[in-house]
Design a protein around this motif. Structure first.
Motif, PDB file in Angstrom:
ATOM      1  N   LEU A   1       0.813  -1.210   0.000  1.00 43.67           N
ATOM      2  CA  LEU A   1       0.000   0.000   0.000  1.00 43.67           C
ATOM      3  C   LEU A   1       0.849   1.264   0.000  1.00 43.67           C
ATOM      4  O   LEU A   1       0.553   2.212  -0.746  1.00 43.67           O
ATOM      5  N   LEU A   2       1.893   1.317   0.808  1.00 46.65           N
ATOM      6  CA  LEU A   2       2.711   2.525   0.866  1.00 46.65           C
ATOM      7  C   LEU A   2       3.409   2.785  -0.468  1.00 46.65           C
ATOM      8  O   LEU A   2       3.535   3.949  -0.892  1.00 46.65           O
TER       9      LEU A   2
ATOM     10  N   CYS B   1       0.816   4.177  -2.824  1.00 43.74           N
ATOM     11  CA  CYS B   1       0.567   5.599  -2.534  1.00 43.74           C
ATOM     12  C   CYS B   1       1.658   6.469  -3.159  1.00 43.74           C
ATOM     13  O   CYS B   1       1.379   7.522  -3.743  1.00 43.74           O
TER      14      CYS B   1
ATOM     15  N   LEU C   1       0.320   7.931   4.537  1.00 42.64           N
ATOM     16  CA  LEU C   1      -1.134   7.801   4.401  1.00 42.64           C
ATOM     17  C   LEU C   1      -1.857   9.084   4.781  1.00 42.64           C
ATOM     18  O   LEU C   1      -2.894   9.421   4.201  1.00 42.64           O
TER      19      LEU C   1
ATOM     20  N   VAL D   1      -1.584  11.544   1.898  1.00 36.71           N
ATOM     21  CA  VAL D   1      -2.433  11.111   0.782  1.00 36.71           C
ATOM     22  C   VAL D   1      -3.880  11.540   1.001  1.00 36.71           C
ATOM     23  O   VAL D   1      -4.573  11.956   0.068  1.00 36.71           O
TER      24      VAL D   1
ATOM     25  N   TYR E   1     -10.775  11.770   3.596  1.00 35.52           N
ATOM     26  CA  TYR E   1     -10.983  10.708   2.614  1.00 35.52           C
ATOM     27  C   TYR E   1     -12.086  11.079   1.632  1.00 35.52           C
ATOM     28  O   TYR E   1     -11.946  10.892   0.413  1.00 35.52           O
TER      29      TYR E   1
ATOM     30  N   LYS F   1      -8.102   2.108   0.546  1.00 35.34           N
ATOM     31  CA  LYS F   1      -7.230   1.312   1.408  1.00 35.34           C
ATOM     32  C   LYS F   1      -6.586   2.183   2.482  1.00 35.34           C
ATOM     33  O   LYS F   1      -6.489   1.779   3.655  1.00 35.34           O
ATOM     34  N   ALA F   2      -6.127   3.378   2.092  1.00 32.15           N
ATOM     35  CA  ALA F   2      -5.502   4.288   3.065  1.00 32.15           C
ATOM     36  C   ALA F   2      -6.491   4.635   4.169  1.00 32.15           C
ATOM     37  O   ALA F   2      -6.141   4.638   5.364  1.00 32.15           O
ATOM     38  N   TYR F   3      -7.733   4.912   3.780  1.00 33.44           N
ATOM     39  CA  TYR F   3      -8.744   5.237   4.782  1.00 33.44           C
ATOM     40  C   TYR F   3      -9.060   4.018   5.645  1.00 33.44           C
ATOM     41  O   TYR F   3      -9.241   4.143   6.865  1.00 33.44           O
TER      42      TYR F   3
ATOM     43  N   TYR G   1       0.524   1.538  12.283  1.00 27.70           N
ATOM     44  CA  TYR G   1       1.147   2.418  11.288  1.00 27.70           C
ATOM     45  C   TYR G   1       1.882   3.572  11.971  1.00 27.70           C
ATOM     46  O   TYR G   1       3.011   3.920  11.595  1.00 27.70           O
TER      47      TYR G   1
END
Length: 259
Positions: A3-4, A7, A16, A19, A35, A64-66, A78
């Protein structure tokens, strides 16, 4: 790709919080709002056909970040270690991120938009957001107008006055990109104003309105018609203030010099 890394590739940042456009100390509600704002900008419904695949990818990454930051345990992991649990429930691959989005955010009505605009515009929050955007983008009005909530290009005269007042008060520096912006760049924004009525349907979809909210189209068209004269008058005032030679630029606002 984790995920990182996704991003970083999609948004130029592996953080995150960056983003989603929120502080690391943000409350759950602030993260949710961040978000919502970020996802509206890349929602696949607003993308051109040839850009829909990329918009969908970025939209999924935001989801995904949210999902990570809205889960207390995932967020704590995180924050402490700078990593995310790629195998956890929050990031399960089979999730339908558009359905996830629809479940989080109720269908918006014209009344919702009007009520929010009424409370937000000219509020302390809007004032803070405009100043923050001015600082973040170092006076670039194109990016400022794109980032502040509930404004379109017809709001520029009002936003510009807010910034000028802040410069005069010494609250923000006097960026060259703002005080010496060319008439050509201002005129380009005016042209975008004239196209807004044609894009009303696209705006309706971006905001997640149902098919029964056709009055939003009339609302936007009416606003553009009423505000077009204001924008014309504003450009005339800028021409009178800064003169007819675009190469010379305008006078700096009587404030402390910045960049």
């Amino acid at each position: 790709m984790g995920l990182l890394q996704e991003c970083e590739a999609a948004f130029g940042a592996a953080d995150l919080y960056l983003v989603l456009g929120v502080r690391r100390e943000a409350s759950p509600e602030e993260i949710r709002r961040g978000y919502h704002r970020a996802s509206l900008r890349v929602h696949p419904d607003r993308a051109e056909p040839d850009g829909k695949e990329e918009a969908t990818r970025r939209f999924q990454i935001l989801g995904k970040a949210y999902a990570v930051l809205s889960d207390a345990e995932q967020r704590a992991l995180y924050d402490e270690q700078g990593t995310v649990d790629e195998e956890g429930e929050a990031l399960r691959a089979e999730r339908d991120w558009q359905e996830y989005w629809r479940l989080l955010f109720k269908q918006i009505t014209v009344r919702d938009i009007q009520d929010f605009e009424k409370k937000y515009k000219d509020s302390e929050q809007e004032l803070a957001d405009i100043k923050a955007a001015y600082m973040d983008f170092e006076g670039d009005m194109d990016r400022i107008m794109e980032s502040v909530l509930c404004v379109d290009y017809t709001d520029e005269p009002r936003v510009r006055k807010i910034i000028e007042k802040a410069i005069d008060a010494g609250e923000v520096p006097s960026y060259k990109a703002f005080v010496k912006e060319s008439k050509q760049k201002m005129a380009a924004r005016k042209r975008r104003v004239e196209k807004e009525a044609k894009e009303a349907e696209k705006s309706r979809k971006e905001l997640g309105l149902g098919d029964g909210e056709d009055d939003l189209k009339a609302l936007i068209q009416s606003r553009n018609k009423d505000r077009k004269k204001e924008m014309d008058d504003f450009l005339s005032q800028m021409e009178a203030k800064y003169g007819n030679n675009p190469k010379k630029g305008g006078k700096k606002t009587a404030a402390k010099k910045g960049k």
